[in-house]
Design an enzyme around this catalytic site. Sequence first.
Site, PDB file in Angstrom:
ATOM      1  N   ASP A  84      -3.145   8.010   3.921  1.00  0.00           N
ATOM      2  CA  ASP A  84      -2.768   6.645   4.262  1.00  0.00           C
ATOM      3  C   ASP A  84      -3.637   6.172   5.431  1.00  0.00           C
ATOM      4  OD1 ASP A  84      -1.323   4.338   4.256  1.00  0.00           O
ATOM      5  OD2 ASP A  84       0.409   5.158   5.318  1.00  0.00           O
ATOM      6  N   GLU A  85      -3.834   4.885   5.585  1.00  0.00           N
ATOM      7  CA  GLU A  85      -4.568   4.316   6.724  1.00  0.00           C
ATOM      8  C   GLU A  85      -5.922   4.997   6.910  1.00  0.00           C
ATOM      9  OE1 GLU A  85      -3.331   1.739   8.147  1.00  0.00           O
ATOM     10  OE2 GLU A  85      -1.193   1.967   8.626  1.00  0.00           O
ATOM     11  N   LYS A 133       0.805  -1.209   0.000  1.00  0.00           N
ATOM     12  CA  LYS A 133       0.000   0.000   0.000  1.00  0.00           C
ATOM     13  C   LYS A 133       0.846   1.270   0.000  1.00  0.00           C
ATOM     14  CE  LYS A 133      -0.790   0.355   4.748  1.00  0.00           C
ATOM     15  NZ  LYS A 133      -0.342   1.598   5.317  1.00  0.00           N
ATOM     16  N   THR A 134       1.924   1.264   0.753  1.00  0.00           N
ATOM     17  CA  THR A 134       2.774   2.457   0.771  1.00  0.00           C
ATOM     18  C   THR A 134       3.402   2.669  -0.603  1.00  0.00           C
ATOM     19  OG1 THR A 134       3.296   1.909   3.046  1.00  0.00           O
ATOM     20  CG2 THR A 134       4.616   3.615   2.028  1.00  0.00           C
ATOM     21  N   ARG A 154       1.265 -10.267  10.427  1.00  0.00           N
ATOM     22  CA  ARG A 154       2.613  -9.709  10.642  1.00  0.00           C
ATOM     23  C   ARG A 154       3.668 -10.727  10.295  1.00  0.00           C
ATOM     24  NH1 ARG A 154       1.436  -5.462   9.506  1.00  0.00           N
ATOM     25  NH2 ARG A 154      -0.541  -6.469   9.076  1.00  0.00           N
ATOM     26  N   GLN A 210      -8.168  -3.997   8.974  1.00  0.00           N
ATOM     27  CA  GLN A 210      -7.136  -3.652   9.941  1.00  0.00           C
ATOM     28  C   GLN A 210      -7.539  -2.459  10.789  1.00  0.00           C
ATOM     29  OE1 GLN A 210      -2.868  -4.216   8.913  1.00  0.00           O
ATOM     30  NE2 GLN A 210      -3.644  -4.300   6.824  1.00  0.00           N
TER      31      GLN A 210
END
Length: 738
Positions: free
Chosen positions: A221-222, A36-37, A602, A252
């Site tokens: 973002d997020e 995503k980044t 993770r 998330q």
Amino acid sequence: MPEHHALLAELNEAQRAAVAAPLAATLVLAGAGSGKTRVLTHRAAWLITEHGVSPQGLLAVTFTNKAAAEMRGRIETLLDLPGSSLWVGTFHGIAHRLLRRHWREAALPQQFQILDDDDQQRLVRKLIREQNLDEQRWVPREVQGFINREKDEGRRPKHLQDRGDPTRRELIRLYDLYQKRCDVLGVVDFAELLLRCLEMIRDQPPLADFYRRRFRHVLVDEFQDTNGVQYDWVRLLCGSEGLPFVVGDDDQSIYRWRGARVENMQRFRKDFGASTFKLEQNYRSTSVILGAANHVIRLNDDRLGKELWTAAKGGEPIRLYSAFNERDEADFVLERIREHARSGLPLSAAAILYRSNAQSRAFEEALMAARIPYRVYGGLRFFERAEIKDALAYLRLCGNRNDDVSFERVVNLPTRGIGQSTLEHIRSESRSLGLPLWESAMRVRPSLPARAAGALGGFLALIEKMAATMEGKDLPEQVRIGIEDSGLREHHAREKDSKGEARVENLDELVNAADGFAPEGEEDLPPLASFLAHATLESGETQAADGRDSVQLMTLHSAKGLEFPTVFMVGLEEGLFPSERSVFDPEKLPEERRLCYVGITRAMQRLYLSHAESRRMYGRTDYRAPSRFVGELPPELIEEVRPRLSVARPLYDPDSGSSRRASFAGSRPAATPARPVVRPQKGEDVPYRLGARVRHVKFGEGVVIRYEGNGENQQVQVNFERGGQKWLMCAYAKLEAV
DNA sequence: AGGTCCGCTATTTTT
DNA sequence: TAGCGGACCT
């Protein structure tokens, strides 16, 4: 053109589609580990190179300073534009920058300072006391929570109705008083940064106009973590012409409890008519791990819908260990870490993730005893340490005498003979005239007893003198003056215990921090003010990395966004994870499940899960059933690890009323939400097994769901068919097995 | 002013 | 269990 090829070439098809999406509002649903980044940074680069957008026309917003720094770095690398003047920052950082720039329009003093959480709480507590309210009834933390929740949703006291509820009426009144006080003192809390900025732009069309024209491209973002004000802020900045590009993952979303609104993703789609792209290919984990993650998260309703997949096949099974107690659990983890270290993996490749900070202890003890370096995330950060905040309070007071929070903090630190009664005089003057403490102190001083007047005069003069001495000095020197002349350094140096030493070191470190501080932003703010804002807005690392390769310990929450080759998810017990407070709340449970999903995702190569059958916590022993999340995993992906020696251990058998010998082997099918077998330790007797049906004279039939303590203090929690859950003392409640 | 004892409480956390 | 705040004592 070649740039574009280069930009798109390193992306997969879905990523490419998102990056090269038409110039329109866009939502990218990006799964864990799906890049995503990468999409966000490439989109920024794409806009600049392909669409000729000026770097100044771009605004990229994140939640954490770390994420902001990373994004800036990556965009700059992509564009080969080091040190560019890109606007990349956190919501708070950018709001702060705008407020500094437009302090007049925001009706703030130029030297306004920022209250962190702790400062805010102190101020709220002070206010509650001033109002002669009972702190038991009006818990400062809760009042603070109320204020922040309302601010996070953009509501001012005038927007709130008490609906005839006297509690609510009082809370609203406190919010009102609090805000008025902040305005008098020239201080702004975190939520206020955002709300004030939103209102400023909203209420001044020229400003709105200016920034809309400037930032046509807002990248967020997020996005699942945005609250009401942040959403409105993005919408305001975009207006009807702006082209927001937002990235998020509803699966998330784990911060609902602090104001995040996942619904903002849906809302964004509707409000902006945004087109949606999905990133589902995961580059992080094995397919076993993804299989488990997908399986768990599918149990949640209301998802936007997304399923991770990976090109990689197979992977090690997920290993599940049922520990005897928390020490056994720690030993298990320790052994696996040793194995990994022996096989040449760095310690930092392993992370221990837990639901609550209290759980770190057993692991720390085990690692410490084994002399394995570890690092615990969370806890107090550098600029949050008491001695550092004291020093900063002196510095703040030098810049703004009206800062009551700082005044109260250091007026008698180190002690200089200003006692409670003197302070009460000052406070009551301040209350009746509505003046800051500093000014009130000056007014009441002449009428105080000679001794108190002298002490107070000494303090007032000290601050004036410090401020004068700092004049014209460079920042590190100013900080040094703040630490020395205040007497703080000496105060701590004279402390007996070794803690004083550490405090002195921290104070000295503060001078170093000032030395290395490069004020950013073109605002012509004095370096000291800029440093103070920085300290509050970016409170630093929990622990300075000491350079040693170390095992990582952190909560599941703080693991979001990170990845590790080996992950240990520990403490998978009902009541711990999912937490007690979520278990019976259908609103909260899905969030716990998302947290579980975050934890699983993770892991890159290996995932270990564990639960303990008995756990000492808060000075008592709890017996908890394995987490339902264990049972929600696909059994075929799990391998149960048996205790090292599958030596027979006495198992409690309620049917025979006595212990029998039994082996672990085959005793429990993998991944059944576990009919737990509780093995009593020496000296403990366990009268009822978890899950046992019992009858109570008054409450009727029920199921034993948990118990705590032992001996006479032993209690059982029983879920009764009628009457719900009750805690009963085993010694008194005559429960009958059914 | 500084120490000591008592009682209370106890997810998750960034800014 | 441990850390905090408040009350109380010296």
